[in-house]
Design a protein around this motif. Structure first.
Motif, PDB file in Angstrom:
ATOM      1  N   TYR A   5     -31.859 -59.875  40.048  1.00 34.42           N
ATOM      2  CA  TYR A   5     -31.605 -61.275  39.696  1.00 34.42           C
ATOM      3  C   TYR A   5     -30.598 -61.825  40.700  1.00 34.42           C
ATOM      4  O   TYR A   5     -29.568 -61.192  40.960  1.00 34.42           O
ATOM      5  CB  TYR A   5     -31.036 -61.376  38.272  1.00 34.42           C
ATOM      6  N   ILE A   6     -30.882 -62.993  41.288  1.00 30.67           N
ATOM      7  CA  ILE A   6     -29.986 -63.587  42.288  1.00 30.67           C
ATOM      8  C   ILE A   6     -29.528 -64.953  41.774  1.00 30.67           C
ATOM      9  O   ILE A   6     -30.347 -65.861  41.589  1.00 30.67           O
ATOM     10  CB  ILE A   6     -30.702 -63.720  43.657  1.00 30.67           C
ATOM     11  N   HIS A   7     -28.231 -65.082  41.527  1.00 33.34           N
ATOM     12  CA  HIS A   7     -27.688 -66.317  40.951  1.00 33.34           C
ATOM     13  C   HIS A   7     -27.271 -67.268  42.075  1.00 33.34           C
ATOM     14  O   HIS A   7     -26.417 -66.940  42.900  1.00 33.34           O
ATOM     15  CB  HIS A   7     -26.472 -66.003  40.079  1.00 33.34           C
ATOM     16  N   CYS A  18     -24.879 -77.912  29.792  1.00 34.28           N
ATOM     17  CA  CYS A  18     -24.879 -76.618  30.499  1.00 34.28           C
ATOM     18  C   CYS A  18     -23.484 -76.000  30.611  1.00 34.28           C
ATOM     19  O   CYS A  18     -22.529 -76.674  30.992  1.00 34.28           O
ATOM     20  CB  CYS A  18     -25.461 -76.814  31.901  1.00 34.28           C
ATOM     21  N   ASP A  19     -23.395 -74.686  30.299  1.00 40.58           N
ATOM     22  CA  ASP A  19     -22.113 -73.992  30.517  1.00 40.58           C
ATOM     23  C   ASP A  19     -22.287 -72.803  31.465  1.00 40.58           C
ATOM     24  O   ASP A  19     -21.489 -71.886  31.480  1.00 40.58           O
ATOM     25  CB  ASP A  19     -21.480 -73.554  29.187  1.00 40.58           C
ATOM     26  N   PHE A  20     -23.374 -72.817  32.257  1.00 38.31           N
ATOM     27  CA  PHE A  20     -23.554 -71.768  33.258  1.00 38.31           C
ATOM     28  C   PHE A  20     -22.585 -71.999  34.422  1.00 38.31           C
ATOM     29  O   PHE A  20     -22.044 -73.080  34.583  1.00 38.31           O
ATOM     30  CB  PHE A  20     -24.995 -71.755  33.795  1.00 38.31           C
ATOM     31  N   PHE A  57     -34.801 -65.755  41.232  1.00 35.31           N
ATOM     32  CA  PHE A  57     -33.740 -66.677  41.669  1.00 35.31           C
ATOM     33  C   PHE A  57     -33.418 -67.619  40.518  1.00 35.31           C
ATOM     34  O   PHE A  57     -34.240 -68.470  40.158  1.00 35.31           O
ATOM     35  CB  PHE A  57     -34.204 -67.483  42.888  1.00 35.31           C
ATOM     36  N   GLY A  58     -32.207 -67.439  39.941  1.00 36.42           N
ATOM     37  CA  GLY A  58     -31.781 -68.290  38.837  1.00 36.42           C
ATOM     38  C   GLY A  58     -30.530 -69.051  39.217  1.00 36.42           C
ATOM     39  O   GLY A  58     -30.040 -68.956  40.343  1.00 36.42           O
ATOM     40  N   GLY A  59     -29.989 -69.799  38.264  1.00 37.41           N
ATOM     41  CA  GLY A  59     -28.802 -70.566  38.651  1.00 37.41           C
ATOM     42  C   GLY A  59     -28.166 -71.309  37.505  1.00 37.41           C
ATOM     43  O   GLY A  59     -28.399 -70.971  36.353  1.00 37.41           O
ATOM     44  N   ILE A 257     -30.164 -55.420  38.689  1.00 38.17           N
ATOM     45  CA  ILE A 257     -28.931 -55.716  39.434  1.00 38.17           C
ATOM     46  C   ILE A 257     -28.803 -57.229  39.503  1.00 38.17           C
ATOM     47  O   ILE A 257     -29.755 -57.919  39.879  1.00 38.17           O
ATOM     48  CB  ILE A 257     -28.989 -55.124  40.861  1.00 38.17           C
ATOM     49  N   GLY A 258     -27.635 -57.734  39.143  1.00 41.37           N
ATOM     50  CA  GLY A 258     -27.369 -59.173  39.223  1.00 41.37           C
ATOM     51  C   GLY A 258     -26.527 -59.461  40.455  1.00 41.37           C
ATOM     52  O   GLY A 258     -25.429 -58.920  40.616  1.00 41.37           O
ATOM     53  N   ILE A 259     -27.043 -60.292  41.346  1.00 46.36           N
ATOM     54  CA  ILE A 259     -26.387 -60.625  42.614  1.00 46.36           C
ATOM     55  C   ILE A 259     -25.800 -62.037  42.507  1.00 46.36           C
ATOM     56  O   ILE A 259     -26.461 -62.946  42.021  1.00 46.36           O
ATOM     57  CB  ILE A 259     -27.425 -60.592  43.775  1.00 46.36           C
ATOM     58  N   GLY A 260     -24.576 -62.215  42.991  1.00 45.89           N
ATOM     59  CA  GLY A 260     -23.994 -63.561  43.042  1.00 45.89           C
ATOM     60  C   GLY A 260     -22.911 -63.775  41.989  1.00 45.89           C
ATOM     61  O   GLY A 260     -22.764 -62.973  41.061  1.00 45.89           O
ATOM     62  N   PRO A 261     -22.135 -64.861  42.138  1.00 43.78           N
ATOM     63  CA  PRO A 261     -21.052 -65.138  41.205  1.00 43.78           C
ATOM     64  C   PRO A 261     -21.584 -65.278  39.772  1.00 43.78           C
ATOM     65  O   PRO A 261     -22.586 -65.947  39.564  1.00 43.78           O
ATOM     66  CB  PRO A 261     -20.483 -66.482  41.682  1.00 43.78           C
ATOM     67  N   SER A 262     -20.927 -64.594  38.836  1.00 44.14           N
ATOM     68  CA  SER A 262     -21.224 -64.619  37.389  1.00 44.14           C
ATOM     69  C   SER A 262     -22.467 -63.818  36.992  1.00 44.14           C
ATOM     70  O   SER A 262     -22.780 -63.727  35.804  1.00 44.14           O
ATOM     71  CB  SER A 262     -21.366 -66.058  36.853  1.00 44.14           C
ATOM     72  N   ALA A 263     -23.172 -63.223  37.952  1.00 40.40           N
ATOM     73  CA  ALA A 263     -24.404 -62.485  37.614  1.00 40.40           C
ATOM     74  C   ALA A 263     -24.071 -61.187  36.881  1.00 40.40           C
ATOM     75  O   ALA A 263     -23.072 -60.537  37.167  1.00 40.40           O
ATOM     76  CB  ALA A 263     -25.197 -62.184  38.889  1.00 40.40           C
TER      77      ALA A 263
END
Length: 377
Positions: A5-7, A18-20, A57-59, A257-263
């Motif tokens: 998962y890539i944030h 939204c609170d993401f 790719f999420g966000g 594996i979560g990649i990126g800030p908050s992942a």
């Protein structure tokens, strides 16, 4: 099989509900893309024996990136991991980013699934949510996207203030008119510190109505099942062979594996979460460090997670698995706690699998939390 998962922590503007974790400043976008690529490479040893089946790719809003940025990140996964022959590669996108040129670019870059944040086909709803797109853009992007992509999911939000059942049904009918094979639908919820929370406190927007949300949910379930969708998870409906492999892997307890800030990441025993701060994330990666905190899950944690995820899905909770993986004490506890819900026709057992009934589905999370335990060790 496992997933990555890539944030992507950027958005054009903040939706009121939204609170993401995201930023509306794109100043450090290029630096962020390189940092994400670096984290992907740095963590390859975590998946030495795993085959990557999904890249998501999420966000945030991943479609805010250039297609070349997404391409770089996909290539970095392929260079550092064993990847399945035909992985599911999903990009979350907003309608205002999806021009025909952009959609064809995405389709030509190994991306084979689009998740489009429609939310509503009504202008007043989109304004209330502070979405960046309008209804015309929502409809236009679906007309184009369905020409180039077979595998599309859209998001819809129900339980909007003052939304009649008729209006909600119109939203569903409009979605169905595009022959999309997957729909994710969520109740509007009020998260602390969001603009929506503030507006409700100030009386600008009326309080949300739980009974209305439940009516909308029941209408949604009936309408989509009539149209050949399988309600395979509380918020997710897919035609046969179109369930989200990425989301299903979370509910089935697969590694990711979560990649990126908050992942977030999960390896079956430990859960990890990256720092929710873009500057700190970039600073750590510049020093070749992954800014992650981890916790090892206790047997009770794992039991509670299995109950929560199992009851949300058509796969349910296997009583055999509870006994073999967690032990007879856990099974006895589960049987005791679930008895009243079985009596009230909110849960049922079939073939030694505990599942929610149709009337229990909307209450699934609340029921699950009543089946949790603090400690049986």
């Amino acid at each position: 099989m496992s997933g990555i998962y890539i944030h992507i922590p950027f958005c054009k503007q903040a939706c009121h509900y939204c609170d993401f974790h995201f930023s509306t400043s794109l100043k450090k976008k290029d630096e962020m893309v390189l940092a994400l690529a670096k984290e992907i490479a740095l963590r390859k040893d975590e998946f030495k024996d795993e085959v990557v089946e999904t890249i998501y790719f999420g966000g945030g809003t991943p479609s805010i990136l250039q297609t070349s940025d997404l391409r770089l990140l996909i290539d970095t996964v392929f260079q550092n991991y064993k990847v399945a022959d035909n992985p599911e590669i999903t990009v979350e996108a907003n309608p205002d980013d999806l021009t025909e040129t952009r959609i064809t670019e995405l389709a030509n870059n190994q991306i084979n699934r689009l998740s489009i944040g429609i939310q509503s086909f009504f202008e007043d709803d989109l304004k209330l949510m502070n979405r960046a797109h309008n209804v015309a853009e929502a409809k236009k992007c679906l007309e184009i996207a369905t020409k180039y992509f077979d595998n599309i999911t859209i998001d819809l939000i129900y339980g909007m203030p003052n939304m009649s059942n008729e209006k909600w049904l119109q939203n569903i009918e409009t979605a169905l008119s595009y022959n999309i094979p997957h729909i994710s639908s969520y109740a509007l919820t009020v998260e602390p510190k969001t603009a929506l929370h503030k507006f409700i406190k100030q009386g600008v927007i009326p309080q949300l109505d739980d009974e209305l949300a439940q009516e909308h949910f029941n209408l949604l379930v009936d309408k989509l099942e009539e149209n050949g969708f399988i309600h395979y998870e509380l918020s997710n409906f897919g035609k046969e062979n179109y369930f989200s492999k990425n989301n299903s892997s979370y509910w089935l307890g697969k590694k990711y594996i979560g990649i990126g800030p908050s992942a977030h990441s999960y390896d079956g025993e430990k859960r990890g979460w990256n720092v929710s701060n873009n500057s700190l994330y970039l600073k750590s990666l510049a020093e070749n460090k992954v800014p992650i905190e981890t916790e090892t899950l206790t047997k009770t944690d794992r039991y509670n997670e299995y109950i929560m995820t199992g009851l949300r899905t058509i796969w349910g909770v296997s009583l055999d698995r509870i006994e073999t993986e967690f032990g007879p004490k856990y099974l006895d506890y589960l049987n005791q706690q679930s008895a009243k819900y079985i009596e009230d026709h909110l849960l049922f057992v079939d073939d030694n699998i505990l599942r929610t009934t149709k009337s229990g589905k909307f209450l699934g999370d609340g029921i699950a939390s009543d089946l949790f335990l603090l400690n049986l060790e």
